[in-house]
Write an enzyme that holds these catalytic residues in place. Structure first.
Site, mmCIF file in Angstrom:
data_model
loop_
_atom_site.group_PDB
_atom_site.id
_atom_site.type_symbol
_atom_site.label_atom_id
_atom_site.label_comp_id
_atom_site.label_asym_id
_atom_site.label_seq_id
_atom_site.Cartn_x
_atom_site.Cartn_y
_atom_site.Cartn_z
ATOM 1 N N ARG A 186 0.829 -1.204 0.000
ATOM 2 C CA ARG A 186 0.000 0.000 0.000
ATOM 3 C C ARG A 186 0.863 1.253 0.000
ATOM 4 O O ARG A 186 0.473 2.305 -0.445
ATOM 5 C CB ARG A 186 -0.836 0.008 1.284
ATOM 6 C CG ARG A 186 -2.287 -0.184 1.010
ATOM 7 C CD ARG A 186 -3.109 -0.029 2.197
ATOM 8 N NE ARG A 186 -2.390 -0.327 3.434
ATOM 9 C CZ ARG A 186 -2.967 -0.361 4.621
ATOM 10 N NH1 ARG A 186 -4.246 -0.119 4.723
ATOM 11 N NH2 ARG A 186 -2.300 -0.634 5.714
ATOM 12 N N HIS B 146 4.796 -27.048 11.510
ATOM 13 C CA HIS B 146 6.181 -27.531 11.415
ATOM 14 C C HIS B 146 6.346 -28.920 12.050
ATOM 15 O O HIS B 146 6.917 -29.830 11.451
ATOM 16 C CB HIS B 146 7.157 -26.563 12.095
ATOM 17 C CG HIS B 146 7.065 -25.146 11.593
ATOM 18 N ND1 HIS B 146 6.764 -24.841 10.293
ATOM 19 C CD2 HIS B 146 7.236 -23.953 12.216
ATOM 20 C CE1 HIS B 146 6.765 -23.517 10.137
ATOM 21 N NE2 HIS B 146 7.036 -22.960 11.293
HETATM 22 C C1 BG6 Z 1 7.580 -19.515 12.410
HETATM 23 C C2 BG6 Z 1 6.891 -19.131 13.683
HETATM 24 O O1 BG6 Z 1 6.736 -20.285 11.598
HETATM 25 O O2 BG6 Z 1 8.742 -20.285 12.720
HETATM 26 C C3 BG6 Z 1 7.818 -18.363 14.602
HETATM 27 O O3 BG6 Z 1 5.742 -18.345 13.387
HETATM 28 C C4 BG6 Z 1 9.097 -19.127 14.816
HETATM 29 O O4 BG6 Z 1 7.185 -18.087 15.843
HETATM 30 C C5 BG6 Z 1 9.697 -19.581 13.495
HETATM 31 O O5 BG6 Z 1 10.007 -18.284 15.503
HETATM 32 C C6 BG6 Z 1 10.874 -20.514 13.720
HETATM 33 O O6 BG6 Z 1 11.521 -20.747 12.493
HETATM 34 P P1 BG6 Z 1 13.057 -21.147 12.453
HETATM 35 O O7 BG6 Z 1 13.315 -21.425 11.002
HETATM 36 O O8 BG6 Z 1 13.824 -19.984 12.984
HETATM 37 O O9 BG6 Z 1 13.202 -22.363 13.322
#
Ligand code: BG6
Length: 490
Positions: free
Chosen positions: A51, A242
């Site tokens: 935006r 995850h």
């Molecule tokens: C994200 C979450 O999907 O993954 C975050 O929303 C988290 O809260 C992050 O910190 C962690 O990712 P990575 O790759 O740093 O382990």
């Protein structure tokens, strides 16, 4: 490394939220690296959309600043950087009004026959609105794809709404739902380890595996995302996506091929086989925690409650779960899952703990015979360790020691490990959906998660406190009964 780099076809990547945090921190640095490795053809354009009013030059300047922050100095050569910035364009568009859509259509007209990817790095409430608008403006060509980030909804019902809205405009084969964990190098190595070696698969079942542990531990707190996080919590933020995805890769049956649907069909079967957790068993197989003030690496950190607005919350920043997969391969094998913010170290790893030997031939003086463990470290220090018993070298009779066969990838391959987004964005351009979540997977994961949330809601018990800098509430240790969590900082 460059000998293995295969260039992709020319494309236009349009990033909604192009001047936002994800774009500056992750997407543009990832694209810079792919550009630097000459994987992106000359004609390809990256078009930031937001935006905000900005000229191309202002966008290039802001991107250069972000790259200086997020790319290692020795990887930022000026001529390469300039070449990358020349690809960037900026169009100011308001997703919710008429403003800017004609400008976007005009710039895209130039590359109308190329691959076109819309990356929606925006609040998920806008996924449907933007998709609908892209359809109305006739910007969705047969070669168009859309990339959406988690969270896809906050429960099954809202996930269905998001999927329906995006699905009105895009075919499932055009939708790329990112779970950046699937792009991590070691996560893919898990598939290589399991399916490119004859060694593990015969042992990969309840006959030989005692239990599995999956940990995603962070030292970070909520980092200015308090409003999002407080509505979400660790179960929705990390477990639903995850951790469930990691569990699938550990537990799935061998797919017949490596193509997207063969892999995703097998993952879906695992999610559907997860034994339900609801108000009947949530109390005994789940633990939720929330961090209090503490100390991490010598620095004191505040409590969760003082990091969010209002100072009151029952949102969990830690989750521990004893999950079970109700199928022949895994019956009776607990999968212990845990994630938390403000823990003692940033470590993500998967531990496959094998059963004890059935009978020891060694006398007591030889020492304990520990069960074998396969430890797959996602981050930091990516690699795989296979813990074995061997004879302690030297004289002194038969004494046994427990040592790791250690394969640290950084040492073994001496290459920079690419960030997950580098691989994932280029997979979108290549049209490879293997590392992206299909609609049914996301919805099946919510179907397993929703009853846990409901059980916690109706139990109305506050999350258990833990001090920042520890490994979570003590209840997460009792979750394992006689077993113990693998030591993450060995
Ligand atoms: C994200 C979450 O999907 O993954 C975050 O929303 C988290 O809260 C992050 O910190 C962690 O990712 P990575 O790759 O740093 O382990």
């Amino acid at each position: 490394m460059s000998s293995r780099i295969i260039a992709v076809e020319p494309f236009d990547l349009i990033v909604f939220g192009g001047a936002g945090d994800l774009a500056y921190r992750k997407l543009l640095p990832a694209l810079y690296h792919r550009h630097r490795d000459e994987q992106i053809p000359n004609e390809a354009r990256i078009i930031g959309v937001s935006r905000r009013g900005m000229s191309d030059d202002e966008y290039r300047e802001a991107t250069a600043k972000a790259l200086r922050e997020h790319v290692a100095a020795n990887e930022l050569e000026e001529p390469v950087l300039k070449g990358f910035l020349d690809r960037l364009h900026f169009v100011s568009v308001d997703a919710k009004s008429e403003a800017g859509w004609n400008d976007l259509a005009a710039i895209l007209e130039d590359g109308k026959d190329r691959i076109r990817a819309f990356y929606l790095a925006v609040d998920p409430t806008l996924f449907g609105t933007i998709s609908a608008r892209l359809g109305e403006e006739l910007l969705v060509t047969p070669k168009t794809r859309v990339i959406i980030e988690k969270p896809i909804g906050h429960d099954l019902e809202s996930a269905r709404e998001v999927n329906d809205a995006v699905g009105q405009v895009f075919e499932e084969s055009q939708i790329y739902r990112i779970d950046h964990y699937l792009g991590k190098e070691t996560v893919q190595n898990l598939m290589a380890l399991r399916f490119a070696n004859a060694l593990f698969e015969p042992l990969w079942n309840a006959d030989h595996i005692d239990h599995v542990q999956i940990t995603v531990a962070e030292t970070l707190g909520v980092e200015g995302r308090g409003a999002y996080y407080d509505n979400s919590g660790a179960l929705r933020d990390i477990v639903q996506n995850h951790i469930v995805q990691l569990l699938c890769l550990v537990a799935m049956e061998p797919p017949a091929h490596m193509d997207a649907d063969s892999v995703r069909d097998e993952k879906l079967k695992v999610i559907r086989a997860l034994v339900p957790i609801d108000e009947k068993n949530a109390g005994s197989v789940t633990v939720r925690g929330q961090y209090r003030a503490g100390n991490i690496g010598g620095a004191s950190v505040p409590s969760y409650l003082s990091e969010i607005e209002g100072g009151q919350s029952a949102t969990e920043t830690f989750v521990g779960i004893k999950a079970e997969i109700g199928n022949w391969r895994w019956a009776g094998v607990p999968f212990y899952l845990r994630t938390g913010k403000r823990l003692a170290a940033r470590v993500s790893e998967i531990v496959i703990a094998f059963k004890r030997i059935p009978h020891s031939i060694f006398d007591q003086g030889a020492g304990d015979v520990h069960p074998n463990q396969l430890v797959i470290r996602l981050q930091p220090d990516e690699g795989v360790k296979l813990w074995l018993m061997i004879k302690d070298p030297g004289p002194g009779g038969m004494r046994l020691v427990y040592v790791p066969l250690d394969m640290s990838f950084a040492q073994a391959f001496k290459v920079r490990s690419p960030d997950a987004y580098e691989r994932l964005i280029l997979d979108v351009i290549r049209g490879n959906q293997t590392l992206f979540m299909r609609r049914d997977e996301v919805e099946a994961a919510w179907k397993w998660i929703d009853p846990i949330l409901e059980a916690w809601g109706s139990a109305s018990e506050p999350p258990k406190p833990y001090s920042a800098g520890t490994w979570g509430p003590s209840a997460s240790f009792s979750l394992l009964g006689d077993r113990t969590w693998h030591d993450l900082v060995e």
